[in-house]
Design a protein around this motif. Structure first.
Motif, short mmCIF file in Angstrom:
data_model
loop_
_atom_site.label_atom_id
_atom_site.label_comp_id
_atom_site.label_asym_id
_atom_site.label_seq_id
_atom_site.Cartn_x
_atom_site.Cartn_y
_atom_site.Cartn_z
N LEU A 2 0.61 -0.89 0.04
CA LEU A 2 0.45 -0.05 0.04
C LEU A 2 1.11 1.31 -0.37
O LEU A 2 0.26 2.26 -0.34
CB LEU A 2 -0.66 -0.14 0.96
N VAL A 3 1.97 1.54 0.78
CA VAL A 3 3.36 2.58 0.81
C VAL A 3 3.65 2.38 -0.53
O VAL A 3 3.29 3.43 -0.71
CB VAL A 3 3.92 2.30 1.51
N ARG A 4 3.56 0.96 -1.01
CA ARG A 4 4.83 2.33 -2.23
C ARG A 4 3.80 1.85 -3.54
O ARG A 4 4.06 3.44 -4.09
CB ARG A 4 4.50 0.38 -2.95
N PHE A 5 1.84 2.07 -3.45
CA PHE A 5 1.06 2.75 -4.53
C PHE A 5 1.21 4.14 -3.98
O PHE A 5 1.58 5.03 -5.14
CB PHE A 5 0.16 1.74 -3.63
N TRP A 6 1.14 4.50 -2.78
CA TRP A 6 0.87 6.47 -2.85
C TRP A 6 1.99 6.88 -2.75
O TRP A 6 1.87 7.75 -3.68
CB TRP A 6 0.40 6.21 -1.12
N ARG A 7 3.10 6.31 -3.04
CA ARG A 7 4.21 6.88 -2.81
C ARG A 7 4.79 6.80 -4.23
O ARG A 7 5.07 7.54 -5.43
CB ARG A 7 5.46 5.45 -2.78
N ALA A 8 4.10 6.08 -5.64
CA ALA A 8 4.21 6.08 -6.71
C ALA A 8 3.08 7.30 -7.76
O ALA A 8 3.50 7.51 -8.38
CB ALA A 8 4.24 4.52 -7.06
N TRP A 9 1.83 6.56 -6.44
CA TRP A 9 1.00 8.07 -7.37
C TRP A 9 1.25 8.88 -6.71
O TRP A 9 0.21 10.14 -7.57
CB TRP A 9 -0.65 7.04 -6.48
N LEU A 10 1.69 9.36 -5.67
CA LEU A 10 2.11 10.87 -5.11
C LEU A 10 2.87 11.72 -5.97
O LEU A 10 4.13 11.67 -6.67
CB LEU A 10 2.26 11.01 -3.57
N PRO A 11 2.87 13.10 -6.31
CA PRO A 11 3.51 13.71 -7.28
C PRO A 11 4.51 13.53 -6.80
O PRO A 11 5.69 13.24 -5.74
CB PRO A 11 3.42 15.35 -6.82
N ALA A 12 5.85 13.37 -8.08
CA ALA A 12 7.10 13.06 -7.91
C ALA A 12 7.74 14.03 -7.23
O ALA A 12 7.47 15.04 -6.72
CB ALA A 12 8.22 12.36 -8.79
N ARG A 13 9.01 13.80 -6.33
CA ARG A 13 9.38 15.29 -5.81
C ARG A 13 8.87 15.56 -4.61
O ARG A 13 9.43 16.61 -4.09
CB ARG A 13 10.49 15.51 -6.48
N MET A 14 8.16 15.08 -4.47
CA MET A 14 7.31 15.99 -3.05
C MET A 14 7.92 15.43 -1.65
O MET A 14 8.68 15.04 -1.65
CB MET A 14 5.51 14.72 -2.70
N PRO A 15 7.89 16.75 -0.89
CA PRO A 15 8.44 16.45 0.15
C PRO A 15 8.03 15.18 1.39
O PRO A 15 6.99 15.15 1.30
CB PRO A 15 8.57 18.28 1.03
N GLY A 16 9.67 15.02 1.53
CA GLY A 16 9.03 13.77 2.13
C GLY A 16 8.25 13.75 4.02
O GLY A 16 7.07 12.57 4.05
N GLY A 17 8.04 14.61 4.11
CA GLY A 17 7.75 14.45 5.77
C GLY A 17 5.88 15.46 4.98
O GLY A 17 5.21 14.19 5.59
N ALA A 18 5.36 16.06 3.91
CA ALA A 18 4.51 16.12 3.83
C ALA A 18 4.02 14.13 3.31
O ALA A 18 2.73 14.01 3.52
CB ALA A 18 4.71 16.40 2.53
#
Length: 317
Positions: free
Chosen positions: A140-156
């Motif tokens: 699930l985490v991998r899915f969202w990391r791929a779905w979210l905008p590239a280079r989005m700040p890690g904290g967000a």
């Protein structure tokens, strides 16, 4: 307690006094847990009067499941002044809790297969078989990391993942195991128009703008969840204003009636993840329990409030 003139005992006497086998005493001695006092003229091990108590302590620690290295650290604690015992016991408690969770998930999975109609067993076996006994949310985490905008700040990104990725329950019902298995299968499926495409705002706002957006949305979802728990219908108010402000900040514009109309149209045509949020709600809700509002439910509530005719004109153009 020993009758020999030198106050020492043989390995056999020590084993008998502690109710263990000679092989057990030899095992602990060879690993340095039970030092011998000396060797006899014939090369046989001899142990001092403190050995029975030390052997009983070793057996107690092993009975608690402590591995040999942890037992050694505990035995050395008196001289080193360390908190080895507390650390070792805490570590074992974590392992036991993890093991119990895995067993509960295994039991619920077995009941899921046992209780379903024969015609559904093959599908359920396939779904449950793809989920580990101690369920992991990595997919699930991998899915969202791929779905979210590239280079989005890690904290967000991490803050969003806390909202978007459900925590598997420690004592699941069969229905929750099935929902979690379906959720993992959903995000693992090949890219489809119903699941993978990203909303338009990702491309428009960029990575930093998206971070502003998702942090604002998290606040708006929390406010909407309060209204949902009170069974309030979608309506104007603080939650909706926060929701619109998040998008306005991401776009670098201001809130207005025109912007709200444009936003409502955009959100209405954006790709949907409805099935994902439905399954998240099923995972989080025990049988007979009241579902907690997910981010998806809060988003739908806010979108309904945004698209209401009275809301569209509630801001000056």
């Amino acid at each position: 307690m020993f009758m020999s003139q030198d106050g020492l005992c043989s390995i056999g006497e020590l084993a008998q006094s502690a109710g263990v086998t000679v092989k057990t005493v030899r095992f602990y001695s060879d690993r340095g847990l039970l030092p011998e006092a000396c060797r006899s003229a014939g090369g046989h091990r001899r142990y001092g009067p403190e050995a029975p108590d030390r052997l009983r302590l070793i057996r107690s620690l092993r009975a608690l499941g402590l591995p040999v290295p942890d037992v050694r650290r505990v035995l050395d604690e008196e001289a080193a002044g360390e908190r080895a015992l507390e650390d070792a016991v805490a570590g074992q408690l974590r392992e036991v809790a993890s093991g119990l969770k895995a067993l509960r998930w295994r039991e619920a999975g077995l009941r899921l297969v046992q209780e379903c109609p024969p015609g559904e067993r093959a599908e359920r076996l396939r779904l449950v078989g793809a989920v580990t006994a101690a369920p992991s949310t990595d997919v699930l985490v991998r899915f969202w990391r791929a779905w979210l905008p590239a280079r989005m700040p890690g904290g967000a990104t991490e803050r969003f993942l806390e909202v978007a990725v459900p925590r598997p329950p420690d004592e699941p019902a069969p229905a929750q195991v099935l929902a979690f298995a379906r959720l993992c299968a959903l995000v693992s499926a090949p890219c489809t128009g119903a699941v993978r495409p990203q909303p338009e705002v990702h491309g428009v706002a960029g990575a930093r703008g998206a971070a502003v957006l998702y942090e604002g949305l998290a606040e708006a979802y929390e406010l909407a969840a309060v209204a949902l728990r009170r069974n309030r219908a979608p309506q104007p108010g603080e939650a909706l204003d926060c929701f619109v402000a998040a998008y306005a900040s991401a776009y670098g514009t201001r809130d207005s009636a025109a912007f709200r109309r444009r936003l409502a149209g955009q959100l209405g045509s954006d790709p949907r993840l409805d099935r994902y949020w439905e399954l998240v709600a099923e995972v989080a809700t025990p049988p007979g329990g009241r579902p907690e509002p997910t981010a998806g439910v809060a988003h739908d509530w806010l979108l309904a409030a945004l698209t209401a005719p009275a809301v569209q004109g509630s801001r000056a153009g």
